[in-house]
Design a protein around this motif. Structure first.
Motif, PDB file in Angstrom:
ATOM      1  N   ARG A   1     -20.631  26.948 -21.757  1.00 26.09           N
ATOM      2  CA  ARG A   1     -20.182  25.576 -21.596  1.00 26.09           C
ATOM      3  C   ARG A   1     -19.726  25.349 -20.154  1.00 26.09           C
ATOM      4  O   ARG A   1     -19.189  26.247 -19.512  1.00 26.09           O
ATOM      5  CB  ARG A   1     -19.012  25.282 -22.538  1.00 26.09           C
ATOM      6  CG  ARG A   1     -19.390  25.275 -24.008  1.00 26.09           C
ATOM      7  CD  ARG A   1     -18.144  25.066 -24.857  1.00 26.09           C
ATOM      8  NE  ARG A   1     -18.487  25.038 -26.263  1.00 26.09           N
ATOM      9  CZ  ARG A   1     -18.819  23.938 -26.929  1.00 26.09           C
ATOM     10  NH1 ARG A   1     -18.822  22.776 -26.296  1.00 26.09           N
ATOM     11  NH2 ARG A   1     -19.127  23.989 -28.207  1.00 26.09           N
ATOM     12  N   ILE A   2     -19.933  24.137 -19.683  1.00 24.28           N
ATOM     13  CA  ILE A   2     -19.477  23.754 -18.350  1.00 24.28           C
ATOM     14  C   ILE A   2     -18.305  22.784 -18.522  1.00 24.28           C
ATOM     15  O   ILE A   2     -18.485  21.628 -18.929  1.00 24.28           O
ATOM     16  CB  ILE A   2     -20.592  23.086 -17.521  1.00 24.28           C
ATOM     17  CG1 ILE A   2     -21.836  23.964 -17.490  1.00 24.28           C
ATOM     18  CG2 ILE A   2     -20.091  22.783 -16.114  1.00 24.28           C
ATOM     19  CD1 ILE A   2     -21.635  25.304 -16.832  1.00 24.28           C
ATOM     20  N   ARG A   3     -17.115  23.271 -18.242  1.00 23.94           N
ATOM     21  CA  ARG A   3     -15.913  22.434 -18.279  1.00 23.94           C
ATOM     22  C   ARG A   3     -15.306  22.458 -16.881  1.00 23.94           C
ATOM     23  O   ARG A   3     -15.133  23.528 -16.288  1.00 23.94           O
ATOM     24  CB  ARG A   3     -14.924  22.938 -19.333  1.00 23.94           C
ATOM     25  CG  ARG A   3     -15.523  22.978 -20.730  1.00 23.94           C
ATOM     26  CD  ARG A   3     -14.546  23.575 -21.724  1.00 23.94           C
ATOM     27  NE  ARG A   3     -13.419  22.678 -21.976  1.00 23.94           N
ATOM     28  CZ  ARG A   3     -12.172  23.087 -22.181  1.00 23.94           C
ATOM     29  NH1 ARG A   3     -11.879  24.377 -22.088  1.00 23.94           N
ATOM     30  NH2 ARG A   3     -11.207  22.219 -22.418  1.00 23.94           N
ATOM     31  N   LEU A   4     -14.999  21.288 -16.363  1.00 19.69           N
ATOM     32  CA  LEU A   4     -14.657  21.182 -14.951  1.00 19.69           C
ATOM     33  C   LEU A   4     -13.248  20.646 -14.715  1.00 19.69           C
ATOM     34  O   LEU A   4     -12.755  19.812 -15.481  1.00 19.69           O
ATOM     35  CB  LEU A   4     -15.645  20.244 -14.238  1.00 19.69           C
ATOM     36  CG  LEU A   4     -17.122  20.644 -14.238  1.00 19.69           C
ATOM     37  CD1 LEU A   4     -17.941  19.570 -13.527  1.00 19.69           C
ATOM     38  CD2 LEU A   4     -17.324  22.006 -13.572  1.00 19.69           C
ATOM     39  N   ARG A   5     -12.640  21.137 -13.652  1.00 25.90           N
ATOM     40  CA  ARG A   5     -11.489  20.495 -13.037  1.00 25.90           C
ATOM     41  C   ARG A   5     -11.999  19.724 -11.834  1.00 25.90           C
ATOM     42  O   ARG A   5     -12.892  20.196 -11.125  1.00 25.90           O
ATOM     43  CB  ARG A   5     -10.449  21.525 -12.583  1.00 25.90           C
ATOM     44  CG  ARG A   5      -9.931  22.408 -13.689  1.00 25.90           C
ATOM     45  CD  ARG A   5      -8.752  23.262 -13.207  1.00 25.90           C
ATOM     46  NE  ARG A   5      -9.038  24.033 -12.010  1.00 25.90           N
ATOM     47  CZ  ARG A   5      -9.592  25.245 -12.014  1.00 25.90           C
ATOM     48  NH1 ARG A   5      -9.942  25.809 -13.169  1.00 25.90           N
ATOM     49  NH2 ARG A   5      -9.800  25.904 -10.885  1.00 25.90           N
ATOM     50  N   ALA A   6     -11.437  18.545 -11.602  1.00 24.51           N
ATOM     51  CA  ALA A   6     -11.848  17.727 -10.465  1.00 24.51           C
ATOM     52  C   ALA A   6     -10.617  17.273  -9.700  1.00 24.51           C
ATOM     53  O   ALA A   6      -9.545  17.080 -10.278  1.00 24.51           O
ATOM     54  CB  ALA A   6     -12.653  16.512 -10.929  1.00 24.51           C
ATOM     55  N   SER A   7     -10.765  17.106  -8.393  1.00 31.10           N
ATOM     56  CA  SER A   7      -9.686  16.540  -7.581  1.00 31.10           C
ATOM     57  C   SER A   7     -10.259  15.467  -6.673  1.00 31.10           C
ATOM     58  O   SER A   7     -11.410  15.557  -6.222  1.00 31.10           O
ATOM     59  CB  SER A   7      -8.969  17.617  -6.763  1.00 31.10           C
ATOM     60  OG  SER A   7      -9.831  18.224  -5.831  1.00 31.10           O
TER      61      SER A   7
ATOM     62  N   LEU B   1     -13.511  17.565 -18.959  1.00 33.99           N
ATOM     63  CA  LEU B   1     -13.132  17.293 -17.586  1.00 33.99           C
ATOM     64  C   LEU B   1     -11.668  16.883 -17.524  1.00 33.99           C
ATOM     65  O   LEU B   1     -11.208  16.075 -18.339  1.00 33.99           O
ATOM     66  CB  LEU B   1     -13.993  16.154 -17.012  1.00 33.99           C
ATOM     67  CG  LEU B   1     -13.636  15.655 -15.608  1.00 33.99           C
ATOM     68  CD1 LEU B   1     -14.033  16.682 -14.556  1.00 33.99           C
ATOM     69  CD2 LEU B   1     -14.318  14.306 -15.318  1.00 33.99           C
ATOM     70  N   VAL B   2     -10.940  17.458 -16.574  1.00 34.98           N
ATOM     71  CA  VAL B   2      -9.581  17.020 -16.252  1.00 34.98           C
ATOM     72  C   VAL B   2      -9.549  16.765 -14.755  1.00 34.98           C
ATOM     73  O   VAL B   2      -9.929  17.632 -13.963  1.00 34.98           O
ATOM     74  CB  VAL B   2      -8.528  18.067 -16.647  1.00 34.98           C
ATOM     75  CG1 VAL B   2      -7.142  17.627 -16.176  1.00 34.98           C
ATOM     76  CG2 VAL B   2      -8.528  18.289 -18.155  1.00 34.98           C
ATOM     77  N   ALA B   3      -9.117  15.580 -14.366  1.00 34.52           N
ATOM     78  CA  ALA B   3      -9.098  15.196 -12.957  1.00 34.52           C
ATOM     79  C   ALA B   3      -7.665  15.073 -12.459  1.00 34.52           C
ATOM     80  O   ALA B   3      -6.784  14.592 -13.185  1.00 34.52           O
ATOM     81  CB  ALA B   3      -9.835  13.876 -12.751  1.00 34.52           C
ATOM     82  N   ILE B   4      -7.433  15.489 -11.229  1.00 35.78           N
ATOM     83  CA  ILE B   4      -6.144  15.316 -10.578  1.00 35.78           C
ATOM     84  C   ILE B   4      -6.354  14.452  -9.342  1.00 35.78           C
ATOM     85  O   ILE B   4      -7.257  14.695  -8.535  1.00 35.78           O
ATOM     86  CB  ILE B   4      -5.479  16.668 -10.245  1.00 35.78           C
ATOM     87  CG1 ILE B   4      -4.061  16.457  -9.715  1.00 35.78           C
ATOM     88  CG2 ILE B   4      -6.319  17.506  -9.296  1.00 35.78           C
ATOM     89  CD1 ILE B   4      -3.217  17.720  -9.717  1.00 35.78           C
ATOM     90  N   ILE B   5      -5.527  13.423  -9.224  1.00 32.20           N
ATOM     91  CA  ILE B   5      -5.664  12.405  -8.187  1.00 32.20           C
ATOM     92  C   ILE B   5      -4.463  12.499  -7.264  1.00 32.20           C
ATOM     93  O   ILE B   5      -3.312  12.536  -7.727  1.00 32.20           O
ATOM     94  CB  ILE B   5      -5.732  11.004  -8.832  1.00 32.20           C
ATOM     95  CG1 ILE B   5      -6.918  10.924  -9.805  1.00 32.20           C
ATOM     96  CG2 ILE B   5      -5.826   9.917  -7.777  1.00 32.20           C
ATOM     97  CD1 ILE B   5      -6.858   9.716 -10.733  1.00 32.20           C
ATOM     98  N   SER B   6      -4.701  12.541  -5.973  1.00 30.04           N
ATOM     99  CA  SER B   6      -3.602  12.671  -5.029  1.00 30.04           C
ATOM    100  C   SER B   6      -2.747  11.409  -5.020  1.00 30.04           C
ATOM    101  O   SER B   6      -3.195  10.314  -5.407  1.00 30.04           O
ATOM    102  CB  SER B   6      -4.131  12.950  -3.619  1.00 30.04           C
ATOM    103  OG  SER B   6      -4.720  11.785  -3.065  1.00 30.04           O
TER     104      SER B   6
END
Length: 301
Positions: free
Chosen positions: A109-115, A161-166
């Motif tokens: 599986r491809i599970r991603l963290r994004a920033s 997907l879990v994204a972190i936003i500055s």
């Protein structure tokens, strides 16, 4: 011969152009068998490009600045004017594409963290373009404790997907009202990286929450939209009740701190500051909670 290294504070010089940055990396990539590293490393940029295409960001797909494959992910710069569209709808579309891929894949599986971040970076078609503090902080956000903890705690069947936003992106694009991503869909977190001198305020966005995130009241995109419409028909706000309750994915707390989902380390709350340590939750005021807490009606947790 390489260019001389400039001396800071010796004289004034033009500020590099502002560039937005997007980076992703894959959960548990290093745990994959070596034979899968190459194919997965090539697959991630393909899935990102598919999401850019489906989100209508054809221009961005074809005009990435200083793109780089990081092995377990990728990073690229882009025009900050497109930041609102990267936050919404692109992140949600990328989550959908990852979910569709994971349902039919026979491999890992491809599970991603994004920033997502923004800042001044050299961009003059020269070697070394894209390197600077903003680039470093983008990767630090990607490796920060909250985003890793949330993805690890969420269901691999639902949350891809879990994204972190500055903070800078959040203030300019989200609070500025330029994006379709509502502030109530974002959760404030202290972004720290173990072993690194890094600590920043940031914001988590989970397009498809699951498990403890759902129990805490974090809602999927489609359900959030439905409840937004329903709440608009109400004549008055619901009567506040003591304790902590959840509305949308915003937690309202009478005293203490609000936590969404599992946290992989201690969370120490004192007044308005928050930090992660160890494995237990400690409160400066309010409750010390281990496991689920429910008060009153099922809505109150």
């Amino acid at each position: 011969m390489s260019a001389p290294v400039p001396t800071p504070y010796a004289k004034s010089r033009p500020l590099p152009p502002y560039r937005a940055l997007f980076a992703v990396d894959a959960k548990d990539f290093t745990g994959l068998p070596a034979v899968q590293h190459g194919p997965v490393s090539q697959l991630i940029p393909e899935l990102v490009d598919q999401a850019l295409e489906r989100a209508g960001l054809h221009e961005l797909r074809d005009s990435k600045r200083f793109p780089a494959n990081t092995g377990d992910g990728m990073v690229f710069g882009f025009d900050p004017a497109l930041l609102p569209f990267v936050l919404w709808p692109f992140l949600g579309v990328l989550d959908d594409i990852l979910g569709a891929y994971n349902k039919q894949c026979v491999g890992p599986r491809i599970r991603l963290r994004a920033s997502v971040h923004v800042g001044p970076l050299p961009d003059g078609d020269q070697p070394g373009d894209g390197n600077g503090t903003a680039r470093n902080d983008t990767h630090r956000l990607l490796d920060s404790r909250p985003v890793k903890a949330i993805l690890a705690a969420a269901s691999e069947e639902i949350t891809h997907l879990v994204a972190i936003i500055s903070q800078r992106v959040y203030e300019d694009a989200v609070l500025g009202g330029y994006t379709g991503l509502h502030p109530d869909r974002c959760v404030e977190v202290p972004a720290t990286v173990e072993g690194k001198n890094f600590a920043q305020r940031a914001w988590l966005y989970v397009p498809s929450p699951s498990g403890n995130l759902l129990q805490a009241g974090v809602q999927p995109r489609e359900q959030f939209a439905e409840e937004d419409g329903a709440s608009a028909d109400q004549d008055q706000d619901p009567v506040a009740r003591p304790g902590t309750h959840y509305d949308g994915n915003t937690q309202r707390v009478g005293k203490g701190a609000a936590v969404m989902g599992n946290v992989g380390h201690d969370m120490t709350y004192t007044d308005s500051s928050t930090s992660y340590r160890g494995t237990n939750q400690h409160w400066g005021g309010g409750d010390n909670v281990a496991g689920d807490k429910r008060v009153g009606e099922a809505r109150d947790q």
